[in-house]
Design a protein around this motif. Structure first.
Motif, PDB file in Angstrom:
ATOM      1  N   SER A  85      29.292  58.863  15.405  1.00  0.00           N
ATOM      2  CA  SER A  85      30.074  57.632  15.454  1.00  0.00           C
ATOM      3  C   SER A  85      31.463  57.874  16.062  1.00  0.00           C
ATOM      4  N   ILE A  86      31.788  57.090  17.080  1.00  0.00           N
ATOM      5  CA  ILE A  86      33.114  57.130  17.706  1.00  0.00           C
ATOM      6  C   ILE A  86      33.835  55.868  17.247  1.00  0.00           C
ATOM      7  N   ALA A  87      34.865  56.029  16.449  1.00  0.00           N
ATOM      8  CA  ALA A  87      35.599  54.884  15.882  1.00  0.00           C
ATOM      9  C   ALA A  87      36.312  54.095  16.976  1.00  0.00           C
ATOM     10  N   ALA A  88      36.647  52.872  16.658  1.00  0.00           N
ATOM     11  CA  ALA A  88      37.413  52.016  17.566  1.00  0.00           C
ATOM     12  C   ALA A  88      38.711  52.723  17.961  1.00  0.00           C
ATOM     13  N   GLY A  89      38.999  52.713  19.258  1.00  0.00           N
ATOM     14  CA  GLY A  89      40.217  53.337  19.758  1.00  0.00           C
ATOM     15  C   GLY A  89      40.147  54.840  19.923  1.00  0.00           C
ATOM     16  N   LYS A  90      39.032  55.457  19.599  1.00  0.00           N
ATOM     17  CA  LYS A  90      38.882  56.912  19.703  1.00  0.00           C
ATOM     18  C   LYS A  90      38.031  57.268  20.920  1.00  0.00           C
ATOM     19  N   SER A  91      37.912  58.572  21.183  1.00  0.00           N
ATOM     20  CA  SER A  91      37.113  59.023  22.326  1.00  0.00           C
ATOM     21  C   SER A  91      36.319  60.265  21.933  1.00  0.00           C
ATOM     22  N   TRP A  92      35.376  60.614  22.793  1.00  0.00           N
ATOM     23  CA  TRP A  92      34.536  61.803  22.608  1.00  0.00           C
ATOM     24  C   TRP A  92      34.295  62.405  23.972  1.00  0.00           C
ATOM     25  N   LYS A  93      34.319  63.736  24.053  1.00  0.00           N
ATOM     26  CA  LYS A  93      34.092  64.369  25.353  1.00  0.00           C
ATOM     27  C   LYS A  93      32.910  65.319  25.304  1.00  0.00           C
ATOM     28  N   TYR A  94      32.301  65.477  26.467  1.00  0.00           N
ATOM     29  CA  TYR A  94      31.119  66.328  26.625  1.00  0.00           C
ATOM     30  C   TYR A  94      31.258  67.088  27.932  1.00  0.00           C
ATOM     31  N   ARG A  95      31.038  68.397  27.879  1.00  0.00           N
ATOM     32  CA  ARG A  95      31.035  69.210  29.098  1.00  0.00           C
ATOM     33  C   ARG A  95      29.592  69.373  29.551  1.00  0.00           C
ATOM     34  N   ALA A  96      29.308  68.931  30.761  1.00  0.00           N
ATOM     35  CA  ALA A  96      27.956  68.980  31.315  1.00  0.00           C
ATOM     36  C   ALA A  96      27.613  70.420  31.688  1.00  0.00           C
ATOM     37  N   ARG A  97      26.666  71.011  31.000  1.00  0.00           N
ATOM     38  CA  ARG A  97      26.334  72.414  31.221  1.00  0.00           C
ATOM     39  C   ARG A  97      25.011  72.623  31.947  1.00  0.00           C
ATOM     40  N   ARG A  98      24.110  71.637  31.866  1.00  0.00           N
ATOM     41  CA  ARG A  98      22.819  71.823  32.557  1.00  0.00           C
ATOM     42  C   ARG A  98      22.521  70.633  33.446  1.00  0.00           C
ATOM     43  N   ALA A  99      21.862  70.920  34.552  1.00  0.00           N
ATOM     44  CA  ALA A  99      21.531  69.886  35.537  1.00  0.00           C
ATOM     45  C   ALA A  99      20.383  69.020  35.035  1.00  0.00           C
ATOM     46  N   GLY A 100      20.376  67.764  35.480  1.00  0.00           N
ATOM     47  CA  GLY A 100      19.297  66.853  35.134  1.00  0.00           C
ATOM     48  C   GLY A 100      19.799  65.430  35.006  1.00  0.00           C
ATOM     49  N   GLU A 101      18.866  64.548  34.665  1.00  0.00           N
ATOM     50  CA  GLU A 101      19.191  63.145  34.403  1.00  0.00           C
ATOM     51  C   GLU A 101      19.031  62.908  32.916  1.00  0.00           C
ATOM     52  N   PHE A 102      20.092  62.391  32.306  1.00  0.00           N
ATOM     53  CA  PHE A 102      20.109  62.221  30.859  1.00  0.00           C
ATOM     54  C   PHE A 102      20.437  60.782  30.493  1.00  0.00           C
ATOM     55  N   PRO A 103      19.407  59.978  30.219  1.00  0.00           N
ATOM     56  CA  PRO A 103      19.668  58.618  29.743  1.00  0.00           C
ATOM     57  C   PRO A 103      20.231  58.698  28.330  1.00  0.00           C
ATOM     58  N   TYR A 104      21.216  57.852  28.047  1.00  0.00           N
ATOM     59  CA  TYR A 104      21.794  57.838  26.711  1.00  0.00           C
ATOM     60  C   TYR A 104      21.928  56.407  26.219  1.00  0.00           C
ATOM     61  N   VAL A 105      22.148  56.285  24.908  1.00  0.00           N
ATOM     62  CA  VAL A 105      22.176  54.981  24.255  1.00  0.00           C
ATOM     63  C   VAL A 105      23.177  55.028  23.103  1.00  0.00           C
ATOM     64  N   CYS A 106      23.666  53.876  22.724  1.00  0.00           N
ATOM     65  CA  CYS A 106      24.440  53.751  21.490  1.00  0.00           C
ATOM     66  C   CYS A 106      23.426  53.471  20.391  1.00  0.00           C
ATOM     67  N   THR A 107      23.297  54.361  19.442  1.00  0.00           N
ATOM     68  CA  THR A 107      22.299  54.172  18.386  1.00  0.00           C
ATOM     69  C   THR A 107      22.656  53.002  17.470  1.00  0.00           C
ATOM     70  N   LEU A 108      23.912  52.582  17.480  1.00  0.00           N
ATOM     71  CA  LEU A 108      24.333  51.437  16.670  1.00  0.00           C
ATOM     72  C   LEU A 108      24.099  50.108  17.390  1.00  0.00           C
ATOM     73  N   HIS A 109      24.030  50.163  18.722  1.00  0.00           N
ATOM     74  CA  HIS A 109      23.814  48.976  19.566  1.00  0.00           C
ATOM     75  C   HIS A 109      22.826  49.361  20.668  1.00  0.00           C
ATOM     76  N   PRO A 110      21.524  49.332  20.367  1.00  0.00           N
ATOM     77  CA  PRO A 110      20.498  49.845  21.282  1.00  0.00           C
ATOM     78  C   PRO A 110      20.437  49.173  22.654  1.00  0.00           C
ATOM     79  N   THR A 111      21.108  48.045  22.824  1.00  0.00           N
ATOM     80  CA  THR A 111      21.127  47.425  24.154  1.00  0.00           C
ATOM     81  C   THR A 111      22.147  48.116  25.071  1.00  0.00           C
ATOM     82  N   MET A 112      23.021  48.936  24.501  1.00  0.00           N
ATOM     83  CA  MET A 112      23.992  49.714  25.290  1.00  0.00           C
ATOM     84  C   MET A 112      23.287  50.954  25.804  1.00  0.00           C
ATOM     85  N   LYS A 113      23.117  51.001  27.123  1.00  0.00           N
ATOM     86  CA  LYS A 113      22.420  52.138  27.729  1.00  0.00           C
ATOM     87  C   LYS A 113      23.205  52.652  28.917  1.00  0.00           C
ATOM     88  N   GLY A 114      23.135  53.969  29.118  1.00  0.00           N
ATOM     89  CA  GLY A 114      23.800  54.582  30.258  1.00  0.00           C
ATOM     90  C   GLY A 114      22.981  55.744  30.787  1.00  0.00           C
TER      91      GLY A 114
END
Length: 119
Positions: A85-114
């Protein structure tokens, strides 16, 4: 002037020159890597959407998700990364270490997809 005062003056001049050079030219440290702005990408979470919805980065680059909504979100690519969970006004970072295509979703709002593509 005696030889001793010339010697001391020469040492003092060399010291001043060395100090001036060392502050003008920063030392190079082996094995260090500063993260430049080009190595960092930002995805905004707002209006229950990711913007941009798809992002392509190179391995080693960092992606920061910023939550601008008044409620929490997640950034979850099962088996690859999970922000939890990323609270309102906060952020989260990820360093991409492996190549590929990674679909992601907000588990709290499943219509949010990236999509994160890592080259």
């Amino acid at each position: 002037m005696c030889r001793l005062s010339l010697y001391r003056r020469g040492k003092r001049s060399a010291l001043v020159l060395m100090l001036a050079w060392s502050t003008a030219v920063p030392p190079v440290l082996a094995g260090t890597h500063a993260v430049s702005a080009a190595d960092r990408h930002v995805v905004i979470m707002e209006g229950t959407q990711y913007a941009p919805t798809a992002l392509t980065v190179r391995r080693g680059e960092t992606v920061v998700w910023k939550n601008k909504d008044p409620f929490p979100h997640t950034v979850t690519a099962p088996g690859v990364f999970d922000s939890h969970s990323i609270a309102a006004g906060k952020s989260w970072k990820y360093r991409a270490r492996r190549a590929g295509e990674f679909p992601y979703v907000c588990t709290l709002h499943p219509t949010m997809k990236g999509m994160l593509r890592v080259e």
